[in-house]
Scaffold this motif. Sequence first.
Motif: not given
Lengths: 247, 98
Positions: A163, A167, A170-175, A178-179, B12-13
């Motif tokens: 994860p 970071a 990738c802009g999406v929180d994949l922790r 959260k994911f 999303r961005n």
Amino acid sequence: MATGAPQPTDHLRRSFVYRELLSAGAHFEGEGGAAIATHFGDPAGEEAAARRLGLADLSPLARVGFKGAGTAEWLAKQKVAVPPESNQAVTQDGGALAARLAPGEVLILGAIPGGALAGEDDLPARLAAAWAKAPIPPKTPRGFPVPRADTHAWFLLTGADSPAMFAKVCGVDLRPAKFAPGCIAQTSIARLNGTVIRDDKGRLPAYHLLADSASAAYLWGCLRDAMTEFGGAPIGLQAVRALVNST
Amino acid sequence: MKIMPCPLNGPRNISEFSCFGEVADMPEPTTADDAAWAEHVWYANNTAGVVREWWCHVPTSYWFIAERNTVTDEILRTYPASEVYNQRVEFAPKDGTA
């Protein structure tokens, strides 16, 4: 490398990153008409790396997509457990993964060969054959197949630091908090459009990453670079199997 | 980074999206003249205020509609296009041209 050892160039079908694998010192095994990296010379070290941060190329493995009106209903008739919501993935009995990318689109990733769940059911091949066999015109809408083996490279990122590595690209929180397992993000990864699916292996976070095959070598380089600070390493199928089969 | 709430993928961005201009109803295909088509295809209203626009989430090729205030650049609401376009449009041939 000993003469006679399986090489990617023995097959017409090759991984999109086979040159990168060769230069990383990969040893190969034949799988589904292509050579897949088994290990990179240090199987025990890779099993440890897989728990920390590992990158495996699964591109030679089978996968297929289905799209269009009636897709989810037709797949359910073929005994596929289809997730009820978009951007959710469900593991099948035979170890394959069904990922719902949209209300009318499902991606099927084949099982890891030799993995604990891998049964005799080769789901991508069975579905492709079942679709081709159905009568034309169909009695009810059943969607259409979307070949994914040539359009998308398939990587697997494993381990506790994956994860943190994501970071960076990738802009999406994949922790993990959260994911959740089974979540899908279709987003931008290292400025490429791609699909990330969380599919934990051996109680550690793991993510399938599918992106444009023509840019696979670029993405492989980006990921190797992003992994450096965490001591991440490329891993072969042997380490992935060990991770899948550990509990 | 500005955030766009995508009806399929969530927030999303904005860099993951492309805007394809305002949502305009198609002229009646059997009766519209060339001027009406030219107006529909080539001219934009360029409204200052709240507009409805076509947006596409590029990684998923998912098209949807966003209501946006062009003065403040606030995104007010996004929703699937099926909320507006929920009926099939038939293009009946004109008499004598079929």
